[in-house]
Write an enzyme that holds these catalytic residues in place. Structure first.
Site, PDB file in Angstrom:
ATOM      1  N   ALA A 226     -11.917   1.978  10.251  1.00 23.08           N
ATOM      2  CA  ALA A 226     -12.138   0.764  11.056  1.00 23.08           C
ATOM      3  C   ALA A 226     -11.487  -0.434  10.367  1.00 23.08           C
ATOM      4  CB  ALA A 226     -13.628   0.565  11.264  1.00 23.08           C
ATOM      5  N   ARG A 227     -12.262  -1.108   9.559  1.00 27.49           N
ATOM      6  CA  ARG A 227     -11.777  -2.217   8.749  1.00 27.49           C
ATOM      7  C   ARG A 227     -12.479  -2.125   7.405  1.00 27.49           C
ATOM      8  NH1 ARG A 227      -8.107  -2.548  11.604  1.00 27.49           N
ATOM      9  NH2 ARG A 227      -7.480  -4.248  12.985  1.00 27.49           N
ATOM     10  N   ASP A 251      -8.944   4.716   4.901  1.00 30.63           N
ATOM     11  CA  ASP A 251      -7.642   4.321   5.442  1.00 30.63           C
ATOM     12  C   ASP A 251      -7.501   2.804   5.484  1.00 30.63           C
ATOM     13  OD1 ASP A 251      -5.127   4.968   6.738  1.00 30.63           O
ATOM     14  OD2 ASP A 251      -6.006   4.178   8.588  1.00 30.63           O
ATOM     15  N   GLU A 256      -5.445  -5.426   1.793  1.00 30.30           N
ATOM     16  CA  GLU A 256      -4.353  -4.468   2.025  1.00 30.30           C
ATOM     17  C   GLU A 256      -3.017  -5.156   1.777  1.00 30.30           C
ATOM     18  OE1 GLU A 256      -4.761  -2.710   5.917  1.00 30.30           O
ATOM     19  OE2 GLU A 256      -6.730  -1.902   5.442  1.00 30.30           O
ATOM     20  N   HIS A 275      -3.602   2.758   5.766  1.00 27.58           N
ATOM     21  CA  HIS A 275      -3.839   2.189   7.102  1.00 27.58           C
ATOM     22  C   HIS A 275      -2.893   2.812   8.145  1.00 27.58           C
ATOM     23  CE1 HIS A 275      -5.482  -1.578   9.290  1.00 27.58           C
ATOM     24  NE2 HIS A 275      -5.133  -0.664  10.174  1.00 27.58           N
ATOM     25  N   SER A 277      -4.079   5.674  10.104  1.00 29.98           N
ATOM     26  CA  SER A 277      -4.816   6.657  10.909  1.00 29.98           C
ATOM     27  C   SER A 277      -4.565   6.495  12.410  1.00 29.98           C
ATOM     28  CB  SER A 277      -6.315   6.577  10.616  1.00 29.98           C
ATOM     29  OG  SER A 277      -6.784   5.290  10.915  1.00 29.98           O
TER      30      SER A 277
HETATM   31  C1  OXD Z   1      -5.282  -1.752  13.639  1.00 31.21           C
HETATM   32  C2  OXD Z   1      -4.018  -1.060  13.850  1.00 31.21           C
HETATM   33  O1  OXD Z   1      -5.718  -2.536  14.463  1.00 31.21           O
HETATM   34  O2  OXD Z   1      -3.462  -0.529  12.871  1.00 31.21           O
HETATM   35  O3  OXD Z   1      -5.870  -1.480  12.598  1.00 31.21           O
HETATM   36  O4  OXD Z   1      -3.565  -1.012  14.974  1.00 31.21           O
END
Ligand code: OXD
Length: 312
Positions: A226-227, A251, A256, A275, A277
């Protein structure tokens, strides 16, 4: 009648190339950098963008609609975005990517990939170690939007038992049971894998903290797609270090790229992916925009409108 200007903001020119403007109905412009965007944004009525620089909204006097590229819209819900601008997102694009990621990495655990690869390096025939299986394992999905439900369907196809956690705990057909966020621990206690798919909002910031890790089984894995900031990083590091949980597939991160000195890099019970996925591709996202653009130009309501107060 003046034709609206569509500004596409992305470093990859294919996003703009794939935009279909009905003949003569709009002007299409593309910007690949903040300075190009600064020149064009004053004209734009429609913005199709990823991580548009917020300081440029001050010049966006004509802006009426922002179509976000990407899965999450937290970058777009900034105080600088004028209140009257409609924000839309692109559902239906990322779920199958992310479902493969989740099944792939859960299988990496159950198939004991690291163990057999290590044995291979040592030329050892490790036939006394058997793989585990996904069948019968419990997957708790925290955040049951369109992506969460795609993940749930894929998991069920492998015979996993799926539990969900959502804001209100409304039952969906993809999950055996759905708990409201306030009862998240009940889902976590049962889970072999916990997949985080919550949008980042004021309410979800740091929501996966020490209580969540205390509720999880010591054999359970966390999968965060997610985040980063949805998970309390200090609590996560503590849970991993003390083997409070088996491990984490991560991920996304609060910062980041993950800085080189970050302690997560050296943990043997952590998998780090950069990041990726749910990758955005112009070919998959632009049709969502094109559909909405045709609606906009025809004066019809837009689809996938984000409730800015809720944050998704
Ligand atoms: C996000 C993307 O919003 O990578 O994380 O699209």
């Amino acid at each position: 009648m003046t034709r609206p200007t569509v500004l596409v903001y992305h470093g990859d020119p294919r996003y703009a190339e794939l935009v279909r403007v009905p003949k003569g109905r709009a002007v299409l412009r593309a910007a690949a950098t903040p300075s190009e965007a600064a020149e064009a944004v004053g004209e734009a009525e429609i913005l199709y963008a990823w991580k548009f620089p917020p300081q440029l909204y001050a010049k966006a006097e004509r802006l009426k609609w922002l179509q976000a590229m990407g899965a999450g819209v937290d970058w777009a819900i900034v105080p600088e975005l004028p209140p009257g601008v409609i924000l839309t997102r692109a559902p239906g694009v990322f779920g199958l990517w992310m479902a493969e990621y989740v099944i792939g990495w859960c299988s990496w655990v159950t198939q004991r990939v690291e163990t057999y690869r290590e044995a291979q390096r040592q030329r050892r025939w490790l036939d006394h170690v058997l793989p585990d299986r996904l069948l019968g394992k419990t997957l708790a999905i925290v955040g049951l939007g369109d992506i969460g439900r795609d993940v749930a369907r894929a998991a069920r196809a492998f015979g996993m038992r799926v539990l969900g956690v959502s804001r209100r705990g409304r039952l969906v057909r993809e999950a055996e049971r759905v708990y409201p966020v306030g009862q998240m621990a009940r889902a976590l206690r049962q889970a072999d894998f916990v997949v985080i798919l919550l949008p980042l909002t004021q309410e979800t910031h740091g929501i996966i903290g020490a209580d969540a890790f205390a509720a999880m089984k010591p054999t359970a894995w966390l999968v965060n797609i997610a985040r980063g900031a949805v998970v309390n990083e200090a609590a996560l590091l503590g849970a991993l270090e003390q083997r409070r949980i088996a491990g984490a597939i991560l991920d996304v991160f609060a910062t980041e790229p993950l800085p080189p000195h970050h302690p997560l890099w050296r943990m043997d019970n952590v998998v780090i992916t950069p990041h990726i996925s749910g990758p955005s591709t112009p070919e998959e996202i632009t049709p969502v925009f094109n559909d909405n653009l045709a609606r906009y130009l025809a004066g019809r309501p837009l689809r996938h409108v984000v409730d800015r107060k809720q944050g998704y």
